[in-house]
Design a protein around this motif. Structure first.
Motif, PDB file in Angstrom:
ATOM      1  N   ILE A   1      -8.769   3.093  -5.395  1.00 52.06           N
ATOM      2  CA  ILE A   1      -8.226   4.268  -4.790  1.00 52.06           C
ATOM      3  C   ILE A   1      -7.214   4.021  -4.104  1.00 52.06           C
ATOM      4  CG2 ILE A   1      -8.973   6.089  -3.304  1.00 52.06           C
ATOM      5  CD1 ILE A   1     -10.880   5.905  -5.829  1.00 52.06           C
ATOM      6  N   ARG A   2      -6.140   4.912  -4.313  1.00 52.18           N
ATOM      7  CA  ARG A   2      -5.027   4.856  -3.750  1.00 52.18           C
ATOM      8  C   ARG A   2      -4.908   4.814  -2.208  1.00 52.18           C
ATOM      9  NH1 ARG A   2      -1.438   8.314  -1.520  1.00 52.18           N
ATOM     10  NH2 ARG A   2      -2.926  10.024  -2.951  1.00 52.18           N
ATOM     11  N   VAL A   3      -5.685   5.852  -1.694  1.00 53.50           N
ATOM     12  CA  VAL A   3      -5.299   6.248  -0.351  1.00 53.50           C
ATOM     13  C   VAL A   3      -6.217   4.996   0.500  1.00 53.50           C
ATOM     14  CG1 VAL A   3      -5.089   8.707  -0.669  1.00 53.50           C
ATOM     15  CG2 VAL A   3      -7.323   7.833  -0.310  1.00 53.50           C
ATOM     16  N   GLU A   4      -7.029   4.103  -0.222  1.00 54.25           N
ATOM     17  CA  GLU A   4      -7.880   3.212   0.622  1.00 54.25           C
ATOM     18  C   GLU A   4      -7.126   1.979   0.171  1.00 54.25           C
ATOM     19  OE1 GLU A   4     -11.981   3.348  -0.756  1.00 54.25           O
ATOM     20  OE2 GLU A   4     -12.015   5.298  -0.693  1.00 54.25           O
ATOM     21  N   ALA A   5      -5.847   1.747  -0.507  1.00 54.47           N
ATOM     22  CA  ALA A   5      -5.277   0.651  -0.754  1.00 54.47           C
ATOM     23  C   ALA A   5      -4.612  -0.006   0.442  1.00 54.47           C
ATOM     24  CB  ALA A   5      -4.382   0.733  -1.905  1.00 54.47           C
ATOM     25  N   ASP A   6      -4.425  -1.415   0.547  1.00 54.80           N
ATOM     26  CA  ASP A   6      -3.831  -2.082   1.483  1.00 54.80           C
ATOM     27  C   ASP A   6      -2.418  -2.106   1.206  1.00 54.80           C
ATOM     28  OD1 ASP A   6      -3.250  -4.522  -0.322  1.00 54.80           O
ATOM     29  OD2 ASP A   6      -5.370  -4.009  -0.696  1.00 54.80           O
ATOM     30  N   GLU A   7      -1.689  -2.751   2.120  1.00 50.11           N
ATOM     31  CA  GLU A   7      -0.255  -2.807   1.931  1.00 50.11           C
ATOM     32  C   GLU A   7       0.499  -3.390   0.769  1.00 50.11           C
ATOM     33  OE1 GLU A   7       2.167  -2.774   5.902  1.00 50.11           O
ATOM     34  OE2 GLU A   7       0.095  -3.422   6.616  1.00 50.11           O
ATOM     35  N   VAL A   8      -0.263  -4.432   0.184  1.00 49.78           N
ATOM     36  CA  VAL A   8       0.143  -5.318  -0.667  1.00 49.78           C
ATOM     37  C   VAL A   8       0.109  -4.645  -1.919  1.00 49.78           C
ATOM     38  CG1 VAL A   8      -0.383  -7.419  -2.028  1.00 49.78           C
ATOM     39  CG2 VAL A   8      -0.231  -7.452   0.578  1.00 49.78           C
ATOM     40  N   THR A   9      -1.283  -3.785  -2.148  1.00 49.08           N
ATOM     41  CA  THR A   9      -1.588  -3.526  -3.517  1.00 49.08           C
ATOM     42  C   THR A   9      -1.122  -1.902  -3.433  1.00 49.08           C
ATOM     43  OG1 THR A   9      -3.629  -2.861  -2.762  1.00 49.08           O
ATOM     44  CG2 THR A   9      -3.388  -4.871  -3.985  1.00 49.08           C
ATOM     45  N   TYR A  10      -0.496  -1.382  -2.492  1.00 46.99           N
ATOM     46  CA  TYR A  10      -0.486  -0.064  -2.436  1.00 46.99           C
ATOM     47  C   TYR A  10       0.687   0.501  -3.674  1.00 46.99           C
ATOM     48  CZ  TYR A  10      -0.014   4.844  -0.961  1.00 46.99           C
ATOM     49  OH  TYR A  10      -0.148   6.302  -1.063  1.00 46.99           O
ATOM     50  N   ASN A  11       1.701  -0.120  -3.512  1.00 51.00           N
ATOM     51  CA  ASN A  11       2.862   0.137  -4.372  1.00 51.00           C
ATOM     52  C   ASN A  11       2.671  -0.001  -5.818  1.00 51.00           C
ATOM     53  OD1 ASN A  11       4.931   0.667  -2.251  1.00 51.00           O
ATOM     54  ND2 ASN A  11       4.426  -1.146  -1.526  1.00 51.00           N
ATOM     55  N   LEU A  12       1.761  -0.760  -6.026  1.00 55.49           N
ATOM     56  CA  LEU A  12       1.242  -0.864  -7.479  1.00 55.49           C
ATOM     57  C   LEU A  12       0.628   0.319  -7.946  1.00 55.49           C
ATOM     58  CD1 LEU A  12      -0.198  -4.716  -7.596  1.00 55.49           C
ATOM     59  CD2 LEU A  12       1.993  -3.726  -8.435  1.00 55.49           C
ATOM     60  N   HIS A  13      -0.416   1.009  -7.088  1.00 48.63           N
ATOM     61  CA  HIS A  13      -0.905   2.404  -7.396  1.00 48.63           C
ATOM     62  C   HIS A  13       0.310   3.442  -7.650  1.00 48.63           C
ATOM     63  CE1 HIS A  13      -5.100   1.496  -6.158  1.00 48.63           C
ATOM     64  NE2 HIS A  13      -4.544   0.561  -5.532  1.00 48.63           N
ATOM     65  N   ILE A  14       1.357   3.289  -6.871  1.00 49.72           N
ATOM     66  CA  ILE A  14       2.268   4.389  -7.116  1.00 49.72           C
ATOM     67  C   ILE A  14       2.991   4.154  -8.273  1.00 49.72           C
ATOM     68  CG2 ILE A  14       4.587   4.943  -6.147  1.00 49.72           C
ATOM     69  CD1 ILE A  14       1.710   5.800  -4.487  1.00 49.72           C
ATOM     70  N   ILE A  15       3.204   2.827  -8.566  1.00 47.48           N
ATOM     71  CA  ILE A  15       4.308   2.424  -9.798  1.00 47.48           C
ATOM     72  C   ILE A  15       3.478   3.075 -11.034  1.00 47.48           C
ATOM     73  CG2 ILE A  15       5.081   0.638 -11.143  1.00 47.48           C
ATOM     74  CD1 ILE A  15       5.856  -0.652  -8.174  1.00 47.48           C
ATOM     75  N   ILE A  16       2.105   2.669 -10.980  1.00 52.08           N
ATOM     76  CA  ILE A  16       1.497   3.372 -12.136  1.00 52.08           C
ATOM     77  C   ILE A  16       1.634   4.974 -12.231  1.00 52.08           C
ATOM     78  CG2 ILE A  16      -1.025   3.957 -12.803  1.00 52.08           C
ATOM     79  CD1 ILE A  16      -1.919   0.970 -11.804  1.00 52.08           C
TER      80      ILE A  16
END
Lengths: 512, 512
Positions: free
Chosen positions: B359-374
């Motif tokens: 879940i993007r909105v629960e993601a941490d700072e390290v993985t967050y941008n991977l959710h966005i790039i997807i």
């Protein structure tokens, strides 16, 4: 009322064009109503000024649309044909109401409308502060401005005999100050008579079950929601909030009709009866035929007819023993401790205490109309006579002494108690119109259901709502008040029904 | 940034006329935003259809105003002179932004705008149901419609290389899909690298203090309000509500800026960090110079710059040990039992768990941008390639497996998790722009305050807000992102600051 199709003649292009016009106007007005609801229930104080600008912009825009020359032409062309039998009553009412709004609006320049809206928002915000600080002086210059604007409005609209007639007619078409005075006279007489008889009897109503104990506000809210559901208010098309002064508003009847109430921790009827009152307005609007959505017809016929439904549900039904016999389980569920030893009869009796009091919204059925008649007379004076704003509090207080035998202890509990004057004059008489109509409609309902009390006491409320929907609510504004009351009850508005209702009900309660 | 008067040249009648135009548009747009806020936080379901009509009417009206020929003429005449030194940067930005909106709008016929608004409301309502029932098939036809509309929009607006460029440029002026890919590449690399290093280290963050216990929702709300006040959010110009997806909205910045969050009873950061995120957006809008009110300039510069402030407050400040050292009293006041044995350091650490999650909105700072790039890549595919809507869930799931090493257990936790696509494409990249900008601005802030951590740990937050107001917030949209970042930080947008921030912060937390 004869069965009839409640819809527009959509095969006629001119009707469709008119519908498109009014749909746009109604959509915008609905969003303006939403902004007003937000302002009264949620908006932060810091937004007052910017919201005032937004509302002024919206009013100006609606005004432009209501006065467009194309609309004027379209109305003229439809007025030539709409009386013909192939058109429906809904078509005729649409033309009539749009014409009425058009005529009102063309007589008011857009700049004036904008200024008035800014003045209204300003007066509202000042009134909130003035009431909180018991400072009429703070509100006085805003009220003066409102009076000036209302006089200008009346002069521009025109009137038969006196300025105030223009404003009365705007709310209850066909009525003048003189006609209203004549209709209200028997009501004033019976109110004063009954108040004196009750006071002289020395008999009292025991209010201890609903007053002076602690009623948790969250539980009160739960009770209000249950009571609203019991009377048939549909939460899938509505919501209950808190505001300083309870009100009902619609952002697209019959599909979005919301209500507010306010709670007092040591006085249960404040929240509960407020909810039933607003619930009455709301079930009316929720009962409008869906075919009328997004038109000015999707509303109550007039303010007076609207009030007849809030008063019917709040007072005639909501303060009756029969209703509470059927619904007392709800009260006991929410407040088991307070009501385990109390009967439905005792509870209903406690809702009918008669007392000369200062606050209109807390007044009983016997004294309520006296509060209204005072406001009616003050509005008449502000519109028709040269009274100074500074003298208004003493005029108010003197009238309370005359009619009710009491004098306000403060302006906050006196002339500052109501929000209405921030929007102008002419609305208050609607409440007594409402009482008049409601007693007459109730009389008809009882004739239709000879076992009325037994049904209510058995927990059935839906038969009342269904009858009202079928005979009154579905029609929206299609019929004007005198015709509507004639259609629903078989008789023109007649104050005798209210006189009889008040005399019978309170003679019984007070054992006179 | 050099001190400068942030205002319009009100002595110039053409500027005043332009202001009157845009004030009307902004007033209407503010009321439309209010209706949207109401729809997401309060509106009864039964009103969905009628509200859709109202919003469509309003969009059409705004569109008419934004495309009026008189406005076009006025813009042309101002464009000839506004570069001259007697005009202010605010004047120039007003002309630029109004021109941009005018050009966008004239390219979209009013009928199309109305249809798109109806489709948006329909898609939103369907998305709510589809997510609740984990039924992508229900949402698919609505998404297909959105894709068709977005392609038509891009074709009408025009673009440099690919369709998607048109939508990206609408949110972050000057950027294309190719430029965004280049800027995001180092971010993707550092995210994947850090995730792998953290996973390989076997080190864990102890989240037991914030997760898996019961946190009363009313108390969570109280904590959110206190935390928002601590960061300087002004409740006299705002409000906090609950909605399915947290958001910030303004009905007249800087005077009415409201936020929502959502609560999870057994997971404290859901509500709290959501509130800090939206609070970041909100203090930005509340910090806009009051001279810009009722103009399009009273907003964040771009979506990306807006996100830089939500991410700065949520992540860089709101997940730092220094901030919670200064504010831990608030947490203990609301949850004394849960936190009596827990230190501020442990609490802050618990907010920085890194994990490959769905879940993007629960993601941490390290993985967050991977959710966005997807999402960026999927939007690019939907806009630029012929992908079938039916294949989107499997494309989504495959990318999650590739980038994060996990596959969604359901579409509700996969492709249906975000509301954004009901409004169209181009927004998601803003989040990673936000992270890029925020790290760069943070770097500048720390240089301005060498005792940054000590101040925060001592409970002072106002120095951060004041610096941001003075250097960034007050200017609203006056400067476009590249110029703005240059002005605030002395350098063009540079991904190295985010790369360094992530590497340093998480190397320390995970002891790499």
């Amino acid at each position: 009322m004869a069965e009839q199709k409640i819809d527009f003649t959509r095969s006629d292009d001119r009707i469709n064009t008119l519908l498109e016009y009014v749909q746009e106007i109604v959509d915008l007005s609905s969003l303006a109503a939403l902004a007003d609801w937000d302002q009264q229930t949620a908006m932060p104080d810091g937004a007052n000024e910017v919201r005032g600008h937004q509302m002024a912009t919206m009013s100006g825009l609606v005004h432009d649309r209501q006065t467009s020359p194309q609309l004027g032409e379209l109305l003229k062309s439809l007025e030539d044909v709409v009386h013909q039998p192939q058109y429906s009553d809904a078509d005729r009412a649409l033309v009539r109401d749009t014409r009425r709004a058009y005529d009102f609006a063309v007589k008011l320049p857009r700049e004036l409308v904008k200024e008035m809206e800014i003045a209204r928002v300003d007066a509202f915000n000042t009134w909130v502060k003035a009431r909180a600080n018991n400072d009429f002086g703070l509100f006085a210059p805003k009220l003066k401005k409102i009076i000036e604007f209302q006089r200008e409005v009346a002069d521009r609209w025109g009137y038969k005999e006196t300025r105030y007639d223009a404003l009365l007619d705007a709310y209850e078409p066909g009525f003048t100050a003189a006609k209203v005075s004549a209709l209200f006279e028997p009501v004033r007489d019976v109110s004063k008579t009954m108040l004196k008889r009750i006071q002289q009897s020395g008999n009292k109503v025991d209010m201890s079950s609903v007053s002076g104990q602690r009623f948790d506000v969250e539980k009160q809210k739960e009770l209000c929601i249950k009571a609203l559901k019991a009377m048939g208010y549909d939460f899938n098309r509505g919501e209950l909030r808190v505001s300083a002064h309870p009100f009902t508003t619609s952002f697209g009847s019959p599909f979005d009709v919301r209500v507010t109430t306010r709670y007092q921790e040591d006085y249960l009827p404040m929240g509960l009866m407020g909810a039933l009152h607003e619930g009455g307005h709301a079930v009316y609007e929720q009962g409008v035929a869906p075919t009328l959505v997004r038109t000015p017809l999707a509303s109550g016929a007039t303010m007076g007819v609207h009030e007849s439904q809030s008063r019917l549900w709040e007072n005639i039904i909501g303060r009756s023993t029969a209703f509470w016999k059927g619904q007392f389980g709800l009260v006991r569920e929410c407040f088991p401790e307070q009501f385990q030893q109390v009967s439905a009869e005792t509870f209903a009796r406690a809702l009918n205490n008669v007392e000369a009091s200062l606050i209109r919204v807390e007044a009983d059925e016997v004294t309520y109309n006296l509060h209204i008649i005072i406001r009616f007379e003050m509005e008449r004076a502000m519109m028709n006579e040269d009274v100074s704003v500074e003298s208004l509090p003493s005029m108010w207080n003197a009238k309370y002494q005359d009619y009710l035998g009491i004098t306000p202890d403060s302006d906050a509990n006196g002339i500052l108690q109501d929000v209405h004057w921030t929007s102008g004059f002419g609305y208050f008489p609607s409440y007594t119109f409402g009482n008049l109509y409601s007693a007459q409609i109730y009389n008809t309902l009882r004739k239709a259901y000879p076992d009325f009390d037994e049904r209510l006491a058995g927990g059935d409320v839906s038969f009342v709502l269904n009858w009202l929907r079928e005979n009154l609510y579905a029609y929206g504004t299609i019929y004007q008040p005198e015709e509507l009351i004639q259609r629903v009850t078989g008789e023109a508005p007649n104050p005798q029904y209210l006189v009889d209702y008040l005399t019978n009900k309170f003679s019984q309660i007070y054992n006179l």
